[in-house]
Design an enzyme around this catalytic site. Structure first.
Site, PDB file in Angstrom:
ATOM      1  N   GLY A   8       0.799  -1.233   0.000  1.00  0.00           N
ATOM      2  CA  GLY A   8       0.000   0.000   0.000  1.00  0.00           C
ATOM      3  C   GLY A   8       0.822   1.269   0.000  1.00  0.00           C
ATOM      4  CE1 TYR A 150     -11.026   0.164   6.155  1.00  0.00           C
ATOM      5  CE2 TYR A 150     -11.876   1.000   8.235  1.00  0.00           C
ATOM      6  CZ  TYR A 150     -10.884   0.962   7.270  1.00  0.00           C
ATOM      7  OH  TYR A 150      -9.746   1.718   7.443  1.00  0.00           O
TER       8      TYR A 150
END
Ligand code: NAD
Length: 254
Positions: A8, A150
């Site tokens: 990321g 999430y």
């Protein structure tokens, strides 16, 4: 000079951390779906293996740290994609890089979220994640909402970290996590633009006790410290970097 691997690193918090580590003279190997030293889709088993093979080829001597930072927002579809990237890829890469981390007495810095405490540990989705049941967790969460996918993925990853602290520390590897609050990145932009979650998220952003949302540097500054030798006695910690939001929501808990 330390050698770090991360996922990321293309945008947002990860890109800022990568920039800071490079500026400090360290070497950073970045795995991402968009751009980086190793291109891999971490939602797939093949992508995770490509990431592991790539890091191993670039750092055969070992790693001083690993930061599994790649993550998808609550609005990603289907919700199981969130479970795959935010939880199962993280665990697969940490386990797969363990020997490289041991070789240099490195540390792992997980990226949780201040949303993690919002889901109970005994939720069926979290239990399936922690049992390593990817198909079961994905089927469970595809019947539910994105924000549970999430927050639950972040709760699960944090619990995984805490449960493995002793085992990893016994081989010289520290595990810690940061739990950022709302941070202005492409991820939050996607949530702000969502019909269902955008307004709620903006309202939450306005309620942050310090009076503003975080910038990526607010998070990366602390992450860089936690990865460093200066933090060599920090082990098993979950560091909330959220402008006081968690204390506001859970004043009686810690
Ligand atoms: P971001 O969207 O800017 O960065 C996420 C990165 O993950 C990107 O570089 C993206 O390309 C990569 N990625 C996404 N899917 C991938 C895949 N399948 N394979 C490989 N790479 C992939 O978002 P961010 O806000 O910087 O998020 C970084 C981390 O911080 C995430 O784990 C996120 O959950 C966490 N976090 C963010 C916030 C926030 O408010 N922004 C709050 C708490 C936690």
């Amino acid at each position: 000079m330390a050698t770090y691997a991360m996922t990321g690193g293309a945008t947002g918090i990860g890109a800022e951390l990568r920039r800071q580590l490079l500026e400090a003279g360290h070497r950073v190997i970045s795995v991402d779906i968009k751009e980086g030293d190793i291109l891999a889709d971490l939602s797939t088993v093949a992508g995770r293996q490509a990431a592991l093979d790539g890091v191993r080829a670039l750092a055969p001597q070992g790693l001083d740290g690993f930061i599994p930072c790649a993550g998808l927002p609550p609005v990603a579809k289907p919700p199981s994609l969130i479970a795959r990237v935010n939880y199962f890829a993280v665990v697969a890469l940490v386990e797969g890089l363990r020997d490289l981390l041991q070789a240099r007495q490195g540390n792992v810095l997980f990226v949780s979220s201040n949303s993690a405490p919002m889901i109970a540990s005994d939720d069926s989705y979290i239990e399936k994640c922690l049992a390593g049941d990817e198909d079961g967790a994905c089927a469970d969460i595809d019947a539910r909402e994105g924000h549970i996918a999430y927050a639950g993925s972040k709760r699960a990853v944090t619990l995984w970290m805490r449960r493995h602290v002793v085992e990893y520390a016994s081989s010289g590897v520290r595990l810690n996590a940061v739990a950022p609050g709302i941070t202005v990145t492409p991820l939050t932009e996607q949530v702000f633009n969502d019909d269902a979650l955008g307004a709620v998220m903006k309202q939450f952003g306005d309620s942050v006790p310090v009076g503003r949302m975080a910038q990526p540097a607010d998070i990366a500054n602390v992450m860089r410290y936690m990865l460093s030798e200066e933090a060599s006695y920090v082990c098993g910690s979950v560091f909330f970097i959220d402008g006081g939001s968690d204390a506001m929501l859970r004043p009686e808990d810690f």
